[in-house]
Scaffold this motif. Structure first.
Motif, PDB file in Angstrom:
ATOM      1  N   LYS A 164      17.799 -38.260  -6.029  1.00  0.00           N
ATOM      2  CA  LYS A 164      18.921 -38.433  -5.101  1.00  0.00           C
ATOM      3  C   LYS A 164      18.708 -37.641  -3.807  1.00  0.00           C
ATOM      4  O   LYS A 164      19.081 -38.091  -2.730  1.00  0.00           O
ATOM      5  N   ASN A 165      18.096 -36.466  -3.935  1.00  0.00           N
ATOM      6  CA  ASN A 165      17.928 -35.578  -2.777  1.00  0.00           C
ATOM      7  C   ASN A 165      16.469 -35.393  -2.367  1.00  0.00           C
ATOM      8  O   ASN A 165      16.129 -34.387  -1.743  1.00  0.00           O
ATOM      9  N   GLU A 166      15.635 -36.351  -2.708  1.00  0.00           N
ATOM     10  CA  GLU A 166      14.194 -36.239  -2.474  1.00  0.00           C
ATOM     11  C   GLU A 166      13.855 -35.896  -1.023  1.00  0.00           C
ATOM     12  O   GLU A 166      12.953 -35.096  -0.756  1.00  0.00           O
ATOM     13  N   GLU A 167      14.591 -36.467  -0.076  1.00  0.00           N
ATOM     14  CA  GLU A 167      14.290 -36.240   1.348  1.00  0.00           C
ATOM     15  C   GLU A 167      14.557 -34.806   1.794  1.00  0.00           C
ATOM     16  O   GLU A 167      14.044 -34.371   2.817  1.00  0.00           O
ATOM     17  N   GLN A 168      15.369 -34.087   1.054  1.00  0.00           N
ATOM     18  CA  GLN A 168      15.701 -32.710   1.427  1.00  0.00           C
ATOM     19  C   GLN A 168      14.567 -31.728   1.169  1.00  0.00           C
ATOM     20  O   GLN A 168      14.591 -30.613   1.678  1.00  0.00           O
ATOM     21  N   TYR A 169      13.595 -32.142   0.368  1.00  0.00           N
ATOM     22  CA  TYR A 169      12.523 -31.236  -0.017  1.00  0.00           C
ATOM     23  C   TYR A 169      11.233 -31.600   0.699  1.00  0.00           C
ATOM     24  O   TYR A 169      10.909 -32.773   0.858  1.00  0.00           O
ATOM     25  N   PHE A 182       5.805 -25.541 -11.265  1.00  0.00           N
ATOM     26  CA  PHE A 182       5.538 -26.210  -9.987  1.00  0.00           C
ATOM     27  C   PHE A 182       6.855 -26.565  -9.286  1.00  0.00           C
ATOM     28  O   PHE A 182       6.984 -26.421  -8.076  1.00  0.00           O
ATOM     29  N   ILE A 183       7.832 -27.029 -10.057  1.00  0.00           N
ATOM     30  CA  ILE A 183       9.102 -27.476  -9.480  1.00  0.00           C
ATOM     31  C   ILE A 183       9.912 -26.316  -8.928  1.00  0.00           C
ATOM     32  O   ILE A 183      10.489 -26.406  -7.834  1.00  0.00           O
ATOM     33  N   ARG A 184       9.949 -25.227  -9.654  1.00  0.00           N
ATOM     34  CA  ARG A 184      10.857 -24.110  -9.328  1.00  0.00           C
ATOM     35  C   ARG A 184      10.752 -23.633  -7.875  1.00  0.00           C
ATOM     36  O   ARG A 184      11.770 -23.553  -7.189  1.00  0.00           O
ATOM     37  N   PRO A 185       9.561 -23.292  -7.368  1.00  0.00           N
ATOM     38  CA  PRO A 185       9.534 -22.820  -5.977  1.00  0.00           C
ATOM     39  C   PRO A 185       9.886 -23.917  -4.970  1.00  0.00           C
ATOM     40  O   PRO A 185      10.387 -23.627  -3.886  1.00  0.00           O
ATOM     41  N   GLY A 186       9.658 -25.173  -5.326  1.00  0.00           N
ATOM     42  CA  GLY A 186       9.951 -26.275  -4.417  1.00  0.00           C
ATOM     43  C   GLY A 186      11.434 -26.531  -4.231  1.00  0.00           C
ATOM     44  O   GLY A 186      11.847 -27.137  -3.249  1.00  0.00           O
ATOM     45  N   VAL A 187      12.248 -26.101  -5.180  1.00  0.00           N
ATOM     46  CA  VAL A 187      13.690 -26.350  -5.106  1.00  0.00           C
ATOM     47  C   VAL A 187      14.488 -25.067  -4.883  1.00  0.00           C
ATOM     48  O   VAL A 187      15.714 -25.088  -4.960  1.00  0.00           O
ATOM     49  N   HIS A 188      13.809 -23.982  -4.587  1.00  0.00           N
ATOM     50  CA  HIS A 188      14.492 -22.689  -4.482  1.00  0.00           C
ATOM     51  C   HIS A 188      15.608 -22.681  -3.438  1.00  0.00           C
ATOM     52  O   HIS A 188      16.572 -21.949  -3.572  1.00  0.00           O
ATOM     53  N   ALA A 189      15.508 -23.520  -2.407  1.00  0.00           N
ATOM     54  CA  ALA A 189      16.531 -23.537  -1.355  1.00  0.00           C
ATOM     55  C   ALA A 189      17.825 -24.208  -1.818  1.00  0.00           C
ATOM     56  O   ALA A 189      18.869 -24.009  -1.214  1.00  0.00           O
ATOM     57  N   THR A 190      17.761 -24.997  -2.879  1.00  0.00           N
ATOM     58  CA  THR A 190      18.946 -25.669  -3.404  1.00  0.00           C
ATOM     59  C   THR A 190      19.374 -24.938  -4.664  1.00  0.00           C
ATOM     60  O   THR A 190      18.787 -25.115  -5.727  1.00  0.00           O
ATOM     61  N   ALA A 191      20.390 -24.119  -4.535  1.00  0.00           N
ATOM     62  CA  ALA A 191      20.792 -23.223  -5.625  1.00  0.00           C
ATOM     63  C   ALA A 191      21.089 -23.966  -6.930  1.00  0.00           C
ATOM     64  O   ALA A 191      20.657 -23.537  -7.997  1.00  0.00           O
ATOM     65  N   ALA A 192      21.816 -25.071  -6.868  1.00  0.00           N
ATOM     66  CA  ALA A 192      22.195 -25.780  -8.096  1.00  0.00           C
ATOM     67  C   ALA A 192      20.968 -26.312  -8.827  1.00  0.00           C
ATOM     68  O   ALA A 192      20.859 -26.189 -10.043  1.00  0.00           O
ATOM     69  N   VAL A 193      20.030 -26.906  -8.100  1.00  0.00           N
ATOM     70  CA  VAL A 193      18.828 -27.455  -8.728  1.00  0.00           C
ATOM     71  C   VAL A 193      17.948 -26.325  -9.246  1.00  0.00           C
ATOM     72  O   VAL A 193      17.401 -26.407 -10.344  1.00  0.00           O
ATOM     73  N   ALA A 194      17.820 -25.257  -8.470  1.00  0.00           N
ATOM     74  CA  ALA A 194      17.023 -24.114  -8.911  1.00  0.00           C
ATOM     75  C   ALA A 194      17.595 -23.524 -10.196  1.00  0.00           C
ATOM     76  O   ALA A 194      16.848 -23.160 -11.114  1.00  0.00           O
ATOM     77  N   THR A 195      18.905 -23.462 -10.298  1.00  0.00           N
ATOM     78  CA  THR A 195      19.557 -22.958 -11.506  1.00  0.00           C
ATOM     79  C   THR A 195      19.275 -23.873 -12.689  1.00  0.00           C
ATOM     80  O   THR A 195      19.030 -23.408 -13.806  1.00  0.00           O
ATOM     81  N   ASP A 196      19.285 -25.190 -12.444  1.00  0.00           N
ATOM     82  CA  ASP A 196      18.967 -26.150 -13.504  1.00  0.00           C
ATOM     83  C   ASP A 196      17.547 -25.959 -14.016  1.00  0.00           C
ATOM     84  O   ASP A 196      17.301 -25.972 -15.226  1.00  0.00           O
ATOM     85  N   VAL A 197      16.603 -25.790 -13.093  1.00  0.00           N
ATOM     86  CA  VAL A 197      15.203 -25.597 -13.484  1.00  0.00           C
ATOM     87  C   VAL A 197      15.061 -24.317 -14.298  1.00  0.00           C
ATOM     88  O   VAL A 197      14.399 -24.301 -15.342  1.00  0.00           O
ATOM     89  N   GLU A 198      15.709 -23.254 -13.852  1.00  0.00           N
ATOM     90  CA  GLU A 198      15.654 -21.991 -14.583  1.00  0.00           C
ATOM     91  C   GLU A 198      16.255 -22.139 -15.978  1.00  0.00           C
ATOM     92  O   GLU A 198      15.732 -21.577 -16.943  1.00  0.00           O
ATOM     93  N   ALA A 199      17.343 -22.891 -16.097  1.00  0.00           N
ATOM     94  CA  ALA A 199      17.975 -23.087 -17.396  1.00  0.00           C
ATOM     95  C   ALA A 199      17.042 -23.842 -18.344  1.00  0.00           C
ATOM     96  O   ALA A 199      16.931 -23.503 -19.531  1.00  0.00           O
TER      97      ALA A 199
END
Length: 129
Positions: free
Chosen positions: A61-66, A99-116
């Motif tokens: 959904k948010n692919e363009e943001q990254y 690999f995903i975690r540092p790429g989504v670090h700017a989006t708190a909700a997604v980063a939290t999901d990856v960490e979970a």
């Protein structure tokens, strides 16, 4: 390796002294059998599958943001596919999440999901081994 007329292979021979048969590993003369899987295992894997599916959807959904949006989506799809296997390769899942975690670090909700998801995999592995 011979299957002696059987319709399926029941073991793997790796070298002269290493043999894997179902959940038993034999090295030389000693044998180790895998511990039984805890009943919560299936529930935990199902929860991780749901979380990975949500992660894939969010990244699509948010692919363009990254900066590497397409690669992040592909990595999340690999996590989802690996969790869909009968016997997921946990190290592979951890590498893709890494690999995903540092790429989504700017989006708190997604980063939290990856960490979970990463914590869930780590906890599940600790319970199994």
């Amino acid at each position: 390796m011979s299957d002696h007329g059987a319709s399926h292979v029941s073991g793997i021979q790796a070298g002269r002294d290493v043999r894997i048969k179902q959940s038993t590993v034999a090295v030389g003369q000693s044998t180790a059998t895998a511990a039984p899987v805890p009943p919560e295992y299936a529930t935990a894997v199902a929860e991780l599958r749901r979380a990975a599916s949500l992660l894939v959807g969010e990244l699509r959904k948010n692919e363009e943001q990254y900066e590497d949006g397409a690669e992040l989506v592909e990595a999340a799809e690999r996590v989802e596919a690996e969790l869909g296997r009968d016997e997921p390769r946990w190290n592979s899942i951890q590498r893709w999440l890494g690999f995903i975690r540092p790429g989504v670090h700017a989006t708190a909700a997604v980063a939290t999901d990856v960490e979970a998801i990463q914590r869930g995999v780590t906890t599940l592995l600790a319970a199994l081994f």
